[in-house]
Enzyme design. Structure first.
Site, mmCIF file in Angstrom:
data_model
loop_
_atom_site.group_PDB
_atom_site.id
_atom_site.type_symbol
_atom_site.label_atom_id
_atom_site.label_comp_id
_atom_site.label_asym_id
_atom_site.label_seq_id
_atom_site.Cartn_x
_atom_site.Cartn_y
_atom_site.Cartn_z
ATOM 1 N N GLY A 67 0.835 -1.202 0.000
ATOM 2 C CA GLY A 67 0.000 0.000 0.000
ATOM 3 C C GLY A 67 0.868 1.248 0.000
ATOM 4 O O GLY A 67 1.993 1.241 -0.533
ATOM 5 N N ASN A 68 0.367 2.298 0.637
ATOM 6 C CA ASN A 68 1.094 3.578 0.591
ATOM 7 C C ASN A 68 2.478 3.485 1.222
ATOM 8 O O ASN A 68 3.469 3.901 0.630
ATOM 9 C CB ASN A 68 0.269 4.654 1.294
ATOM 10 C CG ASN A 68 -0.943 5.057 0.474
ATOM 11 O OD1 ASN A 68 -0.915 5.005 -0.758
ATOM 12 N ND2 ASN A 68 -2.022 5.442 1.145
ATOM 13 N N VAL A 69 2.547 2.955 2.448
ATOM 14 C CA VAL A 69 3.857 2.884 3.114
ATOM 15 C C VAL A 69 4.729 1.816 2.456
ATOM 16 O O VAL A 69 5.907 2.056 2.156
ATOM 17 C CB VAL A 69 3.713 2.580 4.630
ATOM 18 C CG1 VAL A 69 5.089 2.494 5.289
ATOM 19 C CG2 VAL A 69 2.875 3.652 5.328
ATOM 20 N N ARG A 72 -5.197 4.432 10.001
ATOM 21 C CA ARG A 72 -6.342 5.073 10.677
ATOM 22 C C ARG A 72 -6.947 6.178 9.807
ATOM 23 O O ARG A 72 -6.307 6.682 8.882
ATOM 24 C CB ARG A 72 -5.955 5.599 12.047
ATOM 25 C CG ARG A 72 -4.904 6.675 12.051
ATOM 26 C CD ARG A 72 -4.675 7.198 13.464
ATOM 27 N NE ARG A 72 -3.413 7.891 13.573
ATOM 28 C CZ ARG A 72 -3.156 8.845 14.452
ATOM 29 N NH1 ARG A 72 -4.089 9.230 15.311
ATOM 30 N NH2 ARG A 72 -1.981 9.426 14.493
ATOM 31 N N ARG A 76 -4.352 5.365 16.858
ATOM 32 C CA ARG A 76 -3.655 4.170 16.334
ATOM 33 C C ARG A 76 -4.148 2.917 17.056
ATOM 34 O O ARG A 76 -4.228 1.846 16.468
ATOM 35 C CB ARG A 76 -2.147 4.323 16.529
ATOM 36 C CG ARG A 76 -1.512 5.456 15.718
ATOM 37 C CD ARG A 76 -0.037 5.553 16.063
ATOM 38 N NE ARG A 76 0.681 6.598 15.354
ATOM 39 C CZ ARG A 76 0.847 7.840 15.808
ATOM 40 N NH1 ARG A 76 0.310 8.210 16.955
ATOM 41 N NH2 ARG A 76 1.535 8.721 15.101
ATOM 42 N N VAL A 132 6.051 -2.000 10.872
ATOM 43 C CA VAL A 132 5.596 -0.619 10.682
ATOM 44 C C VAL A 132 4.113 -0.494 11.055
ATOM 45 O O VAL A 132 3.661 0.551 11.527
ATOM 46 C CB VAL A 132 5.823 -0.160 9.214
ATOM 47 C CG1 VAL A 132 5.271 1.242 8.981
ATOM 48 C CG2 VAL A 132 7.308 -0.205 8.859
ATOM 49 N N SER A 133 3.352 -1.574 10.911
ATOM 50 C CA SER A 133 1.902 -1.530 11.133
ATOM 51 C C SER A 133 1.577 -1.050 12.553
ATOM 52 O O SER A 133 2.302 -1.346 13.503
ATOM 53 C CB SER A 133 1.307 -2.931 10.924
ATOM 54 O OG SER A 133 1.789 -3.500 9.724
ATOM 55 N N ARG A 141 10.427 14.043 12.056
ATOM 56 C CA ARG A 141 9.431 15.132 12.138
ATOM 57 C C ARG A 141 9.943 16.244 13.066
ATOM 58 O O ARG A 141 9.904 17.436 12.722
ATOM 59 C CB ARG A 141 8.104 14.572 12.678
ATOM 60 C CG ARG A 141 7.368 13.741 11.657
ATOM 61 C CD ARG A 141 6.031 13.243 12.185
ATOM 62 N NE ARG A 141 5.315 12.570 11.104
ATOM 63 C CZ ARG A 141 4.601 11.459 11.234
ATOM 64 N NH1 ARG A 141 4.478 10.875 12.423
ATOM 65 N NH2 ARG A 141 3.988 10.920 10.199
ATOM 66 N N HIS A 199 5.012 4.672 20.288
ATOM 67 C CA HIS A 199 4.676 5.482 19.104
ATOM 68 C C HIS A 199 3.211 5.909 19.216
ATOM 69 O O HIS A 199 2.315 5.306 18.655
ATOM 70 C CB HIS A 199 4.896 4.656 17.837
ATOM 71 C CG HIS A 199 4.603 5.404 16.581
ATOM 72 N ND1 HIS A 199 5.192 6.598 16.266
ATOM 73 C CD2 HIS A 199 3.786 5.110 15.533
ATOM 74 C CE1 HIS A 199 4.746 7.005 15.098
ATOM 75 N NE2 HIS A 199 3.894 6.136 14.633
HETATM 76 N N1 LIG Z 1 5.065 2.970 12.447
HETATM 77 C C1 LIG Z 1 4.773 4.105 11.856
HETATM 78 O O1 LIG Z 1 5.411 5.117 12.144
HETATM 79 C C2 LIG Z 1 3.719 4.170 10.804
HETATM 80 C C3 LIG Z 1 2.809 3.167 10.703
HETATM 81 N N2 LIG Z 1 1.846 3.195 9.729
HETATM 82 C C4 LIG Z 1 0.959 2.034 9.645
HETATM 83 O O2 LIG Z 1 1.308 1.241 8.514
HETATM 84 C C5 LIG Z 1 0.176 0.483 8.080
HETATM 85 C C6 LIG Z 1 0.009 0.613 6.576
HETATM 86 O O3 LIG Z 1 -0.355 1.928 6.232
HETATM 87 P P1 LIG Z 1 -0.628 2.323 4.696
HETATM 88 O O4 LIG Z 1 0.432 1.734 3.836
HETATM 89 O O5 LIG Z 1 -0.883 3.760 4.650
HETATM 90 O O6 LIG Z 1 -1.986 1.513 4.417
HETATM 91 P P2 LIG Z 1 -2.541 1.034 3.007
HETATM 92 O O7 LIG Z 1 -3.976 0.705 3.199
HETATM 93 O O8 LIG Z 1 -2.156 1.987 1.930
HETATM 94 O O9 LIG Z 1 -1.723 -0.315 2.736
HETATM 95 C C7 LIG Z 1 -1.879 -1.454 3.512
HETATM 96 C C8 LIG Z 1 -1.720 -2.654 2.592
HETATM 97 O O10 LIG Z 1 -1.760 -3.843 3.367
HETATM 98 C C9 LIG Z 1 -2.378 -4.815 2.571
HETATM 99 N N3 LIG Z 1 -2.828 -5.936 3.384
HETATM 100 C C10 LIG Z 1 -3.883 -5.997 4.246
HETATM 101 N N4 LIG Z 1 -3.973 -7.229 4.774
HETATM 102 C C11 LIG Z 1 -2.953 -7.957 4.258
HETATM 103 C C12 LIG Z 1 -2.526 -9.296 4.417
HETATM 104 N N5 LIG Z 1 -3.156 -10.144 5.228
HETATM 105 N N6 LIG Z 1 -1.452 -9.711 3.702
HETATM 106 C C13 LIG Z 1 -0.787 -8.866 2.882
HETATM 107 N N7 LIG Z 1 -1.160 -7.584 2.682
HETATM 108 C C14 LIG Z 1 -2.227 -7.143 3.368
HETATM 109 C C15 LIG Z 1 -3.530 -4.084 1.902
HETATM 110 O O11 LIG Z 1 -4.025 -4.795 0.776
HETATM 111 C C16 LIG Z 1 -2.847 -2.762 1.550
HETATM 112 O O12 LIG Z 1 -2.308 -2.788 0.233
HETATM 113 C C17 LIG Z 1 -0.998 1.005 8.905
HETATM 114 O O13 LIG Z 1 -1.264 0.128 9.987
HETATM 115 C C18 LIG Z 1 -0.507 2.346 9.428
HETATM 116 O O14 LIG Z 1 -1.147 2.743 10.612
HETATM 117 C C19 LIG Z 1 1.747 4.196 8.818
HETATM 118 C C20 LIG Z 1 2.640 5.251 8.893
HETATM 119 C C21 LIG Z 1 3.672 5.346 9.915
HETATM 120 O O1 LIG Z 2 -0.505 8.483 12.437
HETATM 121 C C1 LIG Z 2 -0.683 7.344 11.958
HETATM 122 O O2 LIG Z 2 -1.713 6.693 12.093
HETATM 123 C C2 LIG Z 2 0.432 6.733 11.175
HETATM 124 C C3 LIG Z 2 1.660 6.889 11.954
HETATM 125 O O3 LIG Z 2 1.945 6.103 12.852
HETATM 126 C C4 LIG Z 2 2.427 8.113 11.784
HETATM 127 O O4 LIG Z 2 2.349 8.758 10.725
HETATM 128 O O5 LIG Z 2 3.148 8.472 12.723
#
Ligand SMILES: NC(=O)C1=CN([C@@H]2O[C@H](COP(=O)(O)OP(=O)(O)OC[C@H]3O[C@@H](n4cnc5c(N)ncnc54)[C@H](O)[C@@H]3O)[C@@H](O)[C@H]2O)C=CC1
Ligand SMILES: O=C([O-])CC(=O)C(=O)O
Length: 314
Positions: A9-11, A81, A87, A117-118, A150, A174
């Site tokens: 996905g995006n990340v 989210r 989160r 990362v999730s 940030r 986090h």
């Molecule tokens: N740790 C951090 O600092 C950050 C964490 N995140 C988290 O990262 C996660 C992903 O965010 P995004 O990429 O924006 O979401 P997104 O929705 O763009 O991408 C998530 C991807 O996971 C896939 N997916 C879902 N279930 C799956 C499975 N069982 N097997 C394989 N792929 C699967 C989806 O099809 C989708 O393509 C979120 O939980 C978000 O909260 C996001 C930004 C920063």
């Molecule tokens: O805010 C969120 O849900 C995604 C994340 O962890 C971040 O960007 O720090």
């Protein structure tokens, strides 16, 4: 060398692109449940390689056999989210996803290092750790590199100086309880309190803590450019074994008098994963903030256990 990114996905796609552009491994494999999406994004990135000038080859798949013998795996699968959510609201759904993808990945790569990362990050890292059967030093969570980025960006903006000269440390979970440490922040080697007054530092710390939410409110979903770059920087430290000193969610076993969970601490990161947790001296105020953050992570872990007991998390 091979790097796997789970969740395209995006990340996930951004991590994959950032890793490829560093031109440090032969293969990057993206896995997703949406057949066609990881394959299409990988092909698009391969077609950008002559322009960017990297030789890393990217592929997409739904089959974990294609990830076999990876050195590093970055787990980004799961829901992001939306505005109004915390989160922690992602806990039940993402725990099931992270557990399942981890189990499928480790079957084919018993010797890799996992970067989670999730969200909610600290607890999802614990879920991946338990599901992997890996030793704790080979599982970690990405948050501190993003949160300090940030924080450093906001400081640079306030002072009108280069982001390259700002070094910072941030600890804790986090979430809103994360603990940026102005005493351990320097600009060109000069401590932050010599540059800015307490009120301005307070405002920057507050904005950093809400940094993820600020973007969610703007876009309706969460950030990916800085998170992707942050996870790729951690991947680079493992692949190049360069002993970077970075904040990350690591398994604490008595360090900082904390035990039995993952939380943001300064680490030395290299080919063996978390090679050391560095224990810095904290004053009473900093210590109290870290304890509050640790309590929040522990509460989330208790919630996870409750969801397991109720059968909501398998
Ligand atoms: N740790 C951090 O600092 C950050 C964490 N995140 C988290 O990262 C996660 C992903 O965010 P995004 O990429 O924006 O979401 P997104 O929705 O763009 O991408 C998530 C991807 O996971 C896939 N997916 C879902 N279930 C799956 C499975 N069982 N097997 C394989 N792929 C699967 C989806 O099809 C989708 O393509 C979120 O939980 C978000 O909260 C996001 C930004 C920063
Ligand atoms: O805010 C969120 O849900 C995604 C994340 O962890 C971040 O960007 O720090």
């Amino acid at each position: 060398m091979k790097v796997t990114v789970i969740g395209a996905g995006n990340v996930g796609a951004t991590v994959a692109e950032c890793v490829a552009r560093k031109d440090m491994v032969q293969d990057v494999v993206m896995v997703d449940i949406k057949d066609g999406v990881p394959q299409g994004k990988a092909l698009d990135m391969v077609e950008s390689s002559p322009i960017h000038g990297f030789d890393t080859y990217l592929t997409g798949t739904t089959d974990y056999a294609d990830t076999a013998d990876s050195e590093v795996c970055i787990i980004t699968a799961g829901l992001p989210r939306k505005p109004g959510m915390s989160r922690d609201d992602l806990l039940a759904k993402n725990a099931n996803i992270v557990k399942s993808v981890t189990q499928q990945f480790v079957e084919h790569s018993p010797e890799a290092t996992i970067i989670v990362v999730s969200n909610p990050l600290d607890v999802m890292t614990y879920v991946a750790y338990e599901a992997s059967g890996y030793p704790p030093e080979r599982v970690m969570g990405m948050a501190g590199v993003l949160d300090t980025a940030r924080y450093r960006a906001f400081i640079a903006e306030e002072l009108g100086v280069s982001v390259r000269d700002i070094q910072a440390l941030l600890m804790g979970g986090h979430g809103d309880t994360m603990v940026p440490l102005p005493r351990y922040t320097t600009i060109g080697g000069i401590p932050l309190p010599q540059w800015l007054d307490d009120d301005t530092i307070h405002d920057i710390v507050k904005r950093t803590k809400g940094g993820g939410g600020e973007i969610v409110d703007l876009m309706g979903t969460s950030a990916w450019y800085a998170p992707g770059a942050a996870a790729a920087e951690m991947t680079e430290a493992i692949i190049k074994d360069n002993g970077r000193v970075l904040p990350a969610a690591a398994y604490v076993d008595g360090e900082y008098d904390l035990e039995g969970f993952f939380i943001g601490v300064p680490i030395v990161l290299g080919a063996d994963g978390v090679e050391e947790i560095i224990e810095v001296e904290l004053d009473d105020h900093e210590r109290a903030l870290l304890d509050t953050s640790a309590e929040h992570v522990q509460d989330n872990l208790d919630n996870l256990q409750r969801l397991i007991d109720e059968g909501e998390v398998k």
